[in-house]
Design a protein around this motif. Sequence first.
Motif, PDB file in Angstrom:
ATOM      1  N   PHE A   1      32.696   3.732   0.297  1.00 48.83           N
ATOM      2  CA  PHE A   1      31.729   2.733   0.748  1.00 48.83           C
ATOM      3  C   PHE A   1      30.331   2.941   0.153  1.00 48.83           C
ATOM      4  O   PHE A   1      29.767   2.002  -0.430  1.00 48.83           O
ATOM      5  CB  PHE A   1      31.667   2.715   2.277  1.00 48.83           C
ATOM      6  CG  PHE A   1      30.660   1.743   2.826  1.00 48.83           C
ATOM      7  CD1 PHE A   1      30.945   0.392   2.889  1.00 48.83           C
ATOM      8  CD2 PHE A   1      29.415   2.183   3.258  1.00 48.83           C
ATOM      9  CE1 PHE A   1      30.021  -0.511   3.379  1.00 48.83           C
ATOM     10  CE2 PHE A   1      28.478   1.282   3.750  1.00 48.83           C
ATOM     11  CZ  PHE A   1      28.777  -0.064   3.808  1.00 48.83           C
TER      12      PHE A   1
ATOM     13  N   ARG B   1      30.024  -5.960   2.923  1.00 51.06           N
ATOM     14  CA  ARG B   1      31.309  -6.412   3.459  1.00 51.06           C
ATOM     15  C   ARG B   1      32.439  -6.129   2.478  1.00 51.06           C
ATOM     16  O   ARG B   1      33.498  -5.604   2.861  1.00 51.06           O
ATOM     17  CB  ARG B   1      31.263  -7.908   3.764  1.00 51.06           C
ATOM     18  CG  ARG B   1      32.601  -8.458   4.241  1.00 51.06           C
ATOM     19  CD  ARG B   1      32.529  -9.943   4.516  1.00 51.06           C
ATOM     20  NE  ARG B   1      33.803 -10.474   4.953  1.00 51.06           N
ATOM     21  CZ  ARG B   1      34.758 -10.913   4.139  1.00 51.06           C
ATOM     22  NH1 ARG B   1      34.563 -10.885   2.820  1.00 51.06           N
ATOM     23  NH2 ARG B   1      35.895 -11.386   4.618  1.00 51.06           N
TER      24      ARG B   1
ATOM     25  N   LEU C   1      33.118  -2.422   2.443  1.00 51.19           N
ATOM     26  CA  LEU C   1      33.802  -1.912   3.641  1.00 51.19           C
ATOM     27  C   LEU C   1      35.276  -2.304   3.644  1.00 51.19           C
ATOM     28  O   LEU C   1      36.153  -1.472   3.921  1.00 51.19           O
ATOM     29  CB  LEU C   1      33.122  -2.447   4.895  1.00 51.19           C
ATOM     30  CG  LEU C   1      33.760  -2.014   6.219  1.00 51.19           C
ATOM     31  CD1 LEU C   1      33.633  -0.509   6.412  1.00 51.19           C
ATOM     32  CD2 LEU C   1      33.126  -2.747   7.396  1.00 51.19           C
TER      33      LEU C   1
ATOM     34  N   SER D   1      38.176   0.468   3.292  1.00 51.02           N
ATOM     35  CA  SER D   1      39.043   0.689   4.455  1.00 51.02           C
ATOM     36  C   SER D   1      40.517   0.691   4.086  1.00 51.02           C
ATOM     37  O   SER D   1      41.341   1.287   4.788  1.00 51.02           O
ATOM     38  CB  SER D   1      38.774  -0.382   5.518  1.00 51.02           C
ATOM     39  OG  SER D   1      39.188  -1.658   5.059  1.00 51.02           O
TER      40      SER D   1
ATOM     41  N   ALA E   1      39.108  -3.704   9.954  1.00 53.89           N
ATOM     42  CA  ALA E   1      37.921  -3.729   9.095  1.00 53.89           C
ATOM     43  C   ALA E   1      37.084  -4.986   9.310  1.00 53.89           C
ATOM     44  O   ALA E   1      35.850  -4.917   9.394  1.00 53.89           O
ATOM     45  CB  ALA E   1      38.340  -3.608   7.630  1.00 53.89           C
TER      46      ALA E   1
ATOM     47  N   TYR F   1      33.231  -4.976  10.765  1.00 46.85           N
ATOM     48  CA  TYR F   1      32.083  -5.529  10.036  1.00 46.85           C
ATOM     49  C   TYR F   1      31.325  -6.534  10.892  1.00 46.85           C
ATOM     50  O   TYR F   1      30.092  -6.542  10.916  1.00 46.85           O
ATOM     51  CB  TYR F   1      32.541  -6.188   8.735  1.00 46.85           C
ATOM     52  CG  TYR F   1      31.363  -6.669   7.918  1.00 46.85           C
ATOM     53  CD1 TYR F   1      30.584  -5.776   7.193  1.00 46.85           C
ATOM     54  CD2 TYR F   1      30.996  -8.009   7.914  1.00 46.85           C
ATOM     55  CE1 TYR F   1      29.478  -6.203   6.472  1.00 46.85           C
ATOM     56  CE2 TYR F   1      29.897  -8.445   7.199  1.00 46.85           C
ATOM     57  CZ  TYR F   1      29.145  -7.536   6.484  1.00 46.85           C
ATOM     58  OH  TYR F   1      28.043  -7.961   5.785  1.00 46.85           O
TER      59      TYR F   1
ATOM     60  N   TRP G   1      25.738  -2.488   8.721  1.00 50.17           N
ATOM     61  CA  TRP G   1      26.269  -2.486   7.357  1.00 50.17           C
ATOM     62  C   TRP G   1      25.272  -3.093   6.374  1.00 50.17           C
ATOM     63  O   TRP G   1      25.208  -2.674   5.208  1.00 50.17           O
ATOM     64  CB  TRP G   1      27.590  -3.257   7.304  1.00 50.17           C
ATOM     65  CG  TRP G   1      28.650  -2.754   8.228  1.00 50.17           C
ATOM     66  CD1 TRP G   1      29.237  -3.435   9.249  1.00 50.17           C
ATOM     67  CD2 TRP G   1      29.249  -1.445   8.240  1.00 50.17           C
ATOM     68  NE1 TRP G   1      30.162  -2.649   9.900  1.00 50.17           N
ATOM     69  CE2 TRP G   1      30.195  -1.424   9.296  1.00 50.17           C
ATOM     70  CE3 TRP G   1      29.090  -0.305   7.457  1.00 50.17           C
ATOM     71  CZ2 TRP G   1      30.960  -0.304   9.578  1.00 50.17           C
ATOM     72  CZ3 TRP G   1      29.854   0.820   7.746  1.00 50.17           C
ATOM     73  CH2 TRP G   1      30.777   0.810   8.798  1.00 50.17           C
TER      74      TRP G   1
END
Length: 520
Positions: free
Chosen positions: A287, A298, A301, A305, A353, A357, A364
């Motif tokens: 990340f 986004r 992530l 993930s 995930a 988010y 984030w």
Amino acid sequence: MLDPIIILIALAGGLASRALGLPALIGYLAAGFVLHETNIEGGELLQGLANLGVTLLLFTIGLKLSPAELLKPKVWGTTIIHMASMQLFFMGVLWLAGQLMPGLGLAMNETLIIAFALTFSSTVFVIQVMQERGEMSSRHANLAIGILVIQDLAAVLFLSATKGTIPHVEALGLILLWPLRGVVTRLMERAGHGELFTLFGLGLALGGAALFDYAGLKGDLGALAIGALLAGTQKSKELYRNLMNFKDLFLVGFFLTIGLDGWPEEEALLLALVLGVLAVFKVTLYFPLMTWLHTTPRTALLSASMMGNYSEFGLVVVAVAATTGWIGSEWASAVSLAIATSFVLSSPLSNRAHQLYRRYHKFWLRFESARVIEQKPDTDGAKIIVLGMGNIGTGAYDAIAEEHGYGVLGVDLNERKLSQHSRMHRRVVTADASDPDFWHGVQLDQVELVLLALTHHEENMLVGSLLKDLGYAGRMAAVVRFAEEGRELEQHGFSAFNLYAQAGAGFADHAVEQLKNQDN
């Protein structure tokens, strides 16, 4: 003759796993371990299916490959830094394990190779999860696959080196494959759309593997190369769809063989479980690397993930190294268990995930780089939004734009497709329909209608759920292909248009109109 029974048990495991909300591949792995405990061994059929599955996997990856995507710093930069960091990390973990458990007997060469095998994330896992969610065309899927392809290339180069021979002189002739691209493409077009076309694709995958193997290179690299050679053509997209189910079916054999390899010895068993848990730490490095290299939080992530696991290629690396005598053969089962454990832990993380988010959205966004912030799409004045600018979405856009003009906005991720729409003076923006950041930039209180012409039902459901969470109170309509999909969407407030059922009515209206014109 037990292979058919093994496959039936795998089916039961896959169904049970799906019922628990996990990817079917977790059930296949569990079935393999259960079968091992019953002393059932797989035969040549199962191993053949496993090998064919991996070959088709690489071929289909090649069909979707974009060299321009791989050359982006956020792809190759993330891959190189992450692999180097994970190599050092796992070498440290294995050294510490050797100090705490002397019975492991880990030599330095074994530490180097096992750590190298653990640096890869699973291409099979990521693609399986993305296909089940209908997110194969998303930005995070493209980024993850780009990273995984570079990792796979590193693995394939290692495997080629383990042959103990340098590539044959015939390998130089492989550069002639590029001039043959046009010939192969024309042959694909002549093959039509049915079983001959699918057989042609299988022949290309297996033929490419055999050709590279003959030239002294790893056959899997050949399947990837032939697929990449055809990437970007219209027929390559159709071939990908045709081979996808075959690839998924054959990969069942691969997951079964992991479990059938059995359990490692006691100390190695404990180490394998610890390594399986540590795979989650990959996410914590993926990340920040992605966001540092100007990936949106986004996308970073969601990509990261999915890659908190170990790769099937890691198992192949260990198995091949064991055959050359570089490491002990007992480490194959330990790495198999670590891979299986990482899959089990990675699955719920990747499934949550989107939710993570949205819930911690502001947190984030702290990682967003200035370059990313400058790239917000212009959505001012949009009253009707068409999500997905393929043939159906484009037809809907044109029909509505005749009356609403500038108030209609088309949204898609395919930049090449959008450039064509822009030349046709359609108002379009590049965005991911399932991205909350995109919708935060839209004045939802002014939007009257959202048309979902997306490829997959799961993606339609995801976008609809997101819009409701954001307080959208307007109307939503979606294209569906099956009656059960339409019923589920209607229960969530959509107006569903069944493409197959209602296309006949549209065709009849067209025919009647033609008759009227003829009479006049």
